[in-house]
Design a protein around this motif. Sequence first.
Motif, PDB file in Angstrom:
ATOM      1  N   ARG A 239       0.837  -1.191   0.000  1.00 13.02           N
ATOM      2  CA  ARG A 239       0.000   0.000   0.000  1.00 13.02           C
ATOM      3  C   ARG A 239       0.876   1.248   0.000  1.00 13.02           C
ATOM      4  N   SER A 240       0.376   2.282  -0.670  1.00 17.75           N
ATOM      5  CA  SER A 240       1.088   3.557  -0.711  1.00 17.75           C
ATOM      6  C   SER A 240       0.078   4.692  -0.710  1.00 17.75           C
ATOM      7  N   GLU A 241       0.389   5.771  -0.045  1.00 14.60           N
ATOM      8  CA  GLU A 241      -0.427   6.962  -0.213  1.00 14.60           C
ATOM      9  C   GLU A 241      -0.196   7.511  -1.610  1.00 14.60           C
ATOM     10  N   LEU A 242      -1.256   8.002  -2.213  1.00 14.27           N
ATOM     11  CA  LEU A 242      -1.181   8.484  -3.581  1.00 14.27           C
ATOM     12  C   LEU A 242      -0.123   9.578  -3.713  1.00 14.27           C
ATOM     13  N   PHE A 243       0.783   9.392  -4.666  1.00 13.55           N
ATOM     14  CA  PHE A 243       1.866  10.319  -5.002  1.00 13.55           C
ATOM     15  C   PHE A 243       2.961  10.412  -3.926  1.00 13.55           C
ATOM     16  N   SER A 244       2.909   9.550  -2.915  1.00 13.26           N
ATOM     17  CA  SER A 244       3.980   9.576  -1.907  1.00 13.26           C
ATOM     18  C   SER A 244       5.208   8.810  -2.377  1.00 13.26           C
ATOM     19  N   HIS A 245       5.019   7.827  -3.289  1.00 16.20           N
ATOM     20  CA  HIS A 245       6.095   6.998  -3.839  1.00 16.20           C
ATOM     21  C   HIS A 245       6.809   6.207  -2.745  1.00 16.20           C
ATOM     22  N   TRP A 247       6.135   2.743  -0.430  1.00 15.19           N
ATOM     23  CA  TRP A 247       5.271   1.576  -0.349  1.00 15.19           C
ATOM     24  C   TRP A 247       5.535   0.777   0.927  1.00 15.19           C
ATOM     25  N   GLN A 248       4.465   0.246   1.489  1.00 14.77           N
ATOM     26  CA  GLN A 248       4.536  -0.560   2.707  1.00 14.77           C
ATOM     27  C   GLN A 248       3.879  -1.910   2.449  1.00 14.77           C
ATOM     28  N   LYS A 249       4.565  -2.983   2.799  1.00 14.27           N
ATOM     29  CA  LYS A 249       3.954  -4.311   2.687  1.00 14.27           C
ATOM     30  C   LYS A 249       2.970  -4.495   3.837  1.00 14.27           C
ATOM     31  N   THR A 250       1.708  -4.777   3.496  1.00 18.04           N
ATOM     32  CA  THR A 250       0.686  -4.910   4.530  1.00 18.04           C
ATOM     33  C   THR A 250       0.212  -6.343   4.725  1.00 18.04           C
ATOM     34  N   PHE A 251       0.564  -7.244   3.779  1.00 18.51           N
ATOM     35  CA  PHE A 251       0.154  -8.631   3.943  1.00 18.51           C
ATOM     36  C   PHE A 251       1.046  -9.525   3.102  1.00 18.51           C
ATOM     37  N   ILE A 260      -6.816  -7.228  -7.491  1.00 23.48           N
ATOM     38  CA  ILE A 260      -7.096  -6.457  -6.289  1.00 23.48           C
ATOM     39  C   ILE A 260      -7.998  -5.285  -6.667  1.00 23.48           C
ATOM     40  N   ALA A 261      -8.960  -4.964  -5.796  1.00 20.28           N
ATOM     41  CA  ALA A 261      -9.874  -3.856  -6.039  1.00 20.28           C
ATOM     42  C   ALA A 261     -10.273  -3.248  -4.698  1.00 20.28           C
ATOM     43  N   ALA A 262     -10.692  -1.977  -4.730  1.00 17.15           N
ATOM     44  CA  ALA A 262     -11.053  -1.270  -3.499  1.00 17.15           C
ATOM     45  C   ALA A 262     -12.259  -0.382  -3.755  1.00 17.15           C
ATOM     46  N   ASP A 263     -13.131  -0.254  -2.734  1.00 22.23           N
ATOM     47  CA  ASP A 263     -14.266   0.655  -2.849  1.00 22.23           C
ATOM     48  C   ASP A 263     -13.977   1.935  -2.062  1.00 22.23           C
ATOM     49  N   ASP A 264     -14.982   2.783  -1.922  1.00 19.85           N
ATOM     50  CA  ASP A 264     -14.784   4.065  -1.249  1.00 19.85           C
ATOM     51  C   ASP A 264     -15.135   4.028   0.234  1.00 19.85           C
ATOM     52  N   HIS A 265     -15.372   2.816   0.773  1.00 19.36           N
ATOM     53  CA  HIS A 265     -15.688   2.673   2.185  1.00 19.36           C
ATOM     54  C   HIS A 265     -14.524   2.078   2.981  1.00 19.36           C
ATOM     55  N   GLY A 266     -13.349   1.957   2.355  1.00 23.06           N
ATOM     56  CA  GLY A 266     -12.203   1.371   3.044  1.00 23.06           C
ATOM     57  C   GLY A 266     -12.081  -0.125   2.879  1.00 23.06           C
ATOM     58  N   ASN A 267     -12.968  -0.753   2.072  1.00 24.48           N
ATOM     59  CA  ASN A 267     -12.896  -2.191   1.826  1.00 24.48           C
ATOM     60  C   ASN A 267     -11.990  -2.486   0.638  1.00 24.48           C
ATOM     61  N   SER A 280      -9.882  -6.617   3.449  1.00 23.05           N
ATOM     62  CA  SER A 280      -9.527  -5.603   4.441  1.00 23.05           C
ATOM     63  C   SER A 280     -10.682  -4.618   4.541  1.00 23.05           C
ATOM     64  N   ASN A 281     -11.028  -4.243   5.761  1.00 23.01           N
ATOM     65  CA  ASN A 281     -12.094  -3.266   5.994  1.00 23.01           C
ATOM     66  C   ASN A 281     -11.561  -1.933   6.492  1.00 23.01           C
ATOM     67  N   ASP A 282     -10.222  -1.786   6.529  1.00 21.21           N
ATOM     68  CA  ASP A 282      -9.632  -0.571   7.093  1.00 21.21           C
ATOM     69  C   ASP A 282      -8.517  -0.028   6.192  1.00 21.21           C
ATOM     70  N   ASN A 283      -8.831   0.070   4.898  1.00 21.13           N
ATOM     71  CA  ASN A 283      -7.884   0.620   3.929  1.00 21.13           C
ATOM     72  C   ASN A 283      -6.569  -0.136   3.880  1.00 21.13           C
ATOM     73  N   GLY A 284      -6.625  -1.451   4.058  1.00 22.17           N
ATOM     74  CA  GLY A 284      -5.443  -2.280   3.900  1.00 22.17           C
ATOM     75  C   GLY A 284      -4.562  -2.404   5.130  1.00 22.17           C
ATOM     76  N   GLU A 285      -5.002  -1.889   6.275  1.00 19.52           N
ATOM     77  CA  GLU A 285      -4.198  -2.013   7.499  1.00 19.52           C
ATOM     78  C   GLU A 285      -4.149  -3.451   7.984  1.00 19.52           C
ATOM     79  N   THR A 286      -5.298  -4.100   8.058  1.00 23.27           N
ATOM     80  CA  THR A 286      -5.387  -5.487   8.502  1.00 23.27           C
ATOM     81  C   THR A 286      -6.197  -6.282   7.486  1.00 23.27           C
ATOM     82  N   TRP A 287      -5.976  -7.599   7.486  1.00 19.21           N
ATOM     83  CA  TRP A 287      -6.605  -8.470   6.497  1.00 19.21           C
ATOM     84  C   TRP A 287      -7.170  -9.713   7.159  1.00 19.21           C
TER      85      TRP A 287
END
Length: 326
Positions: A239-245, A247-251, A260-267, A280-287
């Motif tokens: 995961r990466s914040e947009l334009f931060s360049h 990346w963090q391995k989250t799983f 991989i796909a994501a909605d606008d509710h953090g899923n 993931s229900n928290d923007n990729g923090e936990t799975w």
Amino acid sequence: MKTSVLHTFFIGLMCVASIGCQKKEKLYYNPVVSLDKVSIKDIAPVDTNKFLVLGFDTDDHSVVYLCTKNNDGTYSKSKRWSNRVHFNTIEFVNGTTWLGGDTLAIRSSADTGRNWTKYGDFSDWKENWPSEISDLRKLYIKNDVPYYAIGTDDLLSGNFYWINPNWGAWASTQLKYGANSMVVYNDSAYVAGYGSILFAAEGGKAQSLEDIGGENFTDITFANTNYLYTCAYSGKIYRSELFSHSWQKTFDQGEQLLHIAADDHGNVVAVGESKTVLISNDNGETWREDSYSEGNKISCMKIIQNEFYIGTEKGTIIKLNNVSLE
């Protein structure tokens, strides 16, 4: 039964909006369309009640279907077109349908897939610069033309295509890896491929590699205009914040991931070649893991009206119930 499911669905949405409730029940898979003897390649939403489906039939021809939601919630399907050229991606933008396929084949349709027009003449490239020719995997449409595109030949060669402002025509950047997926935000593109992720800005003129490597990145997406997500064939998710360049391995689950796909509710949902679905229900923090029990191999995944849809190699399109995602 339909009233009960609908009631539960809206309660789930209210939880997301108000307190972000975290439910852990088994994922609910709802088959909505079945296309007989079709292997689904891609899905493109048209409006709230329609989507287009691209696939291959048993004769190995590309086929396009239009699926329309009926008043009772079921879907009707209409075969729109068939062609021997292999097309791998479909987009619907501003009333026009676009296809991208093998050897730089591009088609457009103004009537949701019944009649098609060939776009671009790449005969000069094919004759003089064959290394610029690849099989298209993704198109990005802007101002009613293909603005960006990616293609691949194999794991070690591919192309990133962009419109050169000096020429007013396509230019190509040869990649030392196959390009698997692309996501675009504010005209900046991220291209996921074998061994690296390319970042392209300023209409494609400014290009650089992200500080991430050593993986076969099979898909990339973003949501909420805040986060980017990419999955790797090794089973890792970054995961990466947009334009931060950065990346963090989250799983890291050790199984091959393809979509991989994501909605606008953090899923966020990731799927692969096994029968495991990662959620993931928290923007990729936990799975957490959920077993995919439908049996047919997943061949694509799309967000339609902020809901998850998956296509399979056996022609089934399945909606993932949002209630069970939270």
